[in-house]
Design a protein around this motif. Structure first.
Motif, short mmCIF file in Angstrom:
data_model
loop_
_atom_site.label_atom_id
_atom_site.label_comp_id
_atom_site.label_asym_id
_atom_site.label_seq_id
_atom_site.Cartn_x
_atom_site.Cartn_y
_atom_site.Cartn_z
N PRO A 189 0.69 -1.18 -0.18
CA PRO A 189 0.14 -0.05 -0.08
C PRO A 189 0.95 1.40 -0.09
N ASP A 190 0.32 2.43 -0.46
CA ASP A 190 1.06 3.54 -0.55
C ASP A 190 1.48 3.88 0.90
N GLY A 191 2.74 4.49 0.96
CA GLY A 191 3.15 4.87 2.23
C GLY A 191 3.93 3.96 2.94
N THR A 192 3.90 2.71 2.43
CA THR A 192 4.84 1.40 3.17
C THR A 192 6.35 1.99 3.09
N VAL A 193 6.66 1.71 4.04
CA VAL A 193 8.44 1.82 4.36
C VAL A 193 8.89 0.69 4.81
N MET A 194 9.51 -0.32 3.57
CA MET A 194 9.85 -1.46 3.84
C MET A 194 11.18 -1.36 4.47
N TRP A 197 8.86 0.84 -6.93
CA TRP A 197 9.66 0.03 -6.11
C TRP A 197 10.74 -0.81 -6.62
N HIS A 198 11.45 0.41 -7.68
CA HIS A 198 12.64 -0.10 -8.55
C HIS A 198 13.86 -1.03 -7.73
N GLU A 199 13.93 -0.48 -6.48
CA GLU A 199 15.20 -1.20 -5.93
C GLU A 199 14.86 -2.57 -5.44
N GLU A 217 4.76 -3.55 7.99
CA GLU A 217 5.11 -2.24 7.60
C GLU A 217 3.91 -1.69 6.55
N GLY A 218 3.14 -2.59 5.96
CA GLY A 218 2.04 -2.11 5.25
C GLY A 218 0.65 -2.01 5.63
N VAL A 219 0.68 -2.61 6.94
CA VAL A 219 -0.68 -2.53 7.35
C VAL A 219 -1.08 -1.23 8.01
N LYS A 220 -2.16 -0.81 7.70
CA LYS A 220 -2.87 0.49 8.24
C LYS A 220 -3.91 -0.03 9.39
N GLY A 221 -3.93 0.97 10.28
CA GLY A 221 -5.11 0.82 11.10
C GLY A 221 -5.16 -0.43 12.12
#
Length: 339
Positions: free
Chosen positions: A246-251, A276-278, A308-312
């Motif tokens: 999801p947008d805003g994910t900091v992996m 996420w080209h890296e 890290e991608g889970v919101k709420g």
């Protein structure tokens, strides 16, 4: 119905004009004594702050919620192993009912044949009864409005049907926080949630480790901070990895390194509105779903990771690992086929 279940409909639907025969409580106590939630006839399994999982199925626009779906399957599994042979799963939304049918067909086909286990929309369930009824309302974040099926002019009748088809154990799977925020006080669903709160029938998300007694071999509940299992699955991938970020994910770096070190034969598809080209993906689909998931070799479906991608979400942090080619095919077909 057991009197603890009928107490709500007697008061709010039938204005106290209906009463319980004195024999009903005793005749239903054997069902009530079984797992899950032994000796409790009416339960609100609260899914508040477990993530933003409510989405619309692209082909039908009907709502579905994979987190509540997996929890509901776990309830069916616990009830069956607890001795119940008559189990109904109902939901207002056709997409959710169809997805449960798919899950039962894949993981529970023999048991459904031997026992009386059914998944259906509430519309289809009228006239049928089960010892255990699971009512999954589906609605939750990030939807801005509760669905008309739960709040419209027909909602009282639908909720009444869901409750009154129950003989002994009624389990209401619902996001209490979302309903209190998005459903008006006078609506039947809001009244049901408040009634269950007032009668101390709520089971909070923090109690998941207490009521899950039997992990199904193909649906596992795992602490989301323990990454050994998911990393083993990623290392074992042979053909494909699909990951929703999801947008805003900091992996975290350990995730990046794990994905970049995949077998060279494995094609990585990233679903994200961000670049996420890296990760060196084979393909990126330029849209964002509200929750993260990983599909490995079109067979394993991980929900709730990367965390890290889970919101709420609030602790405890739980991930689900589902081994189901059919469910993976469904998600790939619905969300990826046209891209």
């Amino acid at each position: 119905m057991h009197p603890e279940i009928s107490a709500f409909t007697n008061q709010y639907i039938y204005q106290s004009l209906v009463g319980d025969h004195e024999s009903v409580g005793n005749s239903r106590n054997e069902i009530v004594s079984r797992r899950p939630f032994p000796n409790r006839a009416a339960i609100l399994l609260d899914t508040s702050f477990t993530g933003d999982h409510c989405i619309n199925e692209p082909t039908s626009n009907s709502r579905l919620n994979p987190w509540q779906l997996f929890l509901s399957f776990q309830l069916i599994h616990e009830a069956y192993l607890g001795g119940s042979q008559s189990i109904g799963y109902v939901t207002p939304y056709r997409a959710q009912a169809n997805l449960m049918e798919l899950l039962l067909e894949d993981l529970y086909e023999k048991k459904c044949t031997a026992a009386d286990i059914i998944s259906a929309t509430v519309h289809k369930f009228q006239g049928s009864e089960r010892d255990v009824m699971i009512f999954d309302t589906v609605d939750g974040e990030p939807q801005h409005r509760a669905g008309m099926l739960l709040t419209g002019k027909d909602s009282e009748r639908l909720i009444n049907v869901a409750i009154t088809r129950t003989r002994g154990k009624f389990i209401h799977v619902s996001n209490r926080s979302y309903i209190s925020k998005h459903v008006y006080q006078g609506k039947t669903l809001r009244q049901l949630v408040q009634h269950q709160e007032n009668h101390k029938q709520t089971v909070s998300p923090t109690e998941i480790g207490k009521w899950i007694k039997n992990q199904h071999p193909r649906l596992q509940w795992i602490h989301a901070l323990k990454l050994e299992r998911i990393f083993n699955d990623l290392q074992s991938a042979r053909s494909s990895i699909v990951i929703s970020l999801p947008d805003g994910t900091v992996m975290k770096e350990q995730w990046k390194e794990m994905l970049k070190s995949r077998d060279k034969r494995v094609r990585l598809m990233v679903i994200s509105g961000e670049n996420w080209h890296e990760l060196e993906p084979y393909q990126r689909l330029d849209f964002s779903l509200p929750f993260p998931f990983i599909i490995i070799d079109q067979q394993l479906f991980w929900l709730g990771l990367p965390l890290e991608g889970v919101k709420g979400v609030r602790p405890p942090y739980i991930a689900a690992r589902l081994d189901s080619e059919k469910v993976c095919e469904y998600f790939i077909g619905q969300f990826l086929a046209g891209e």
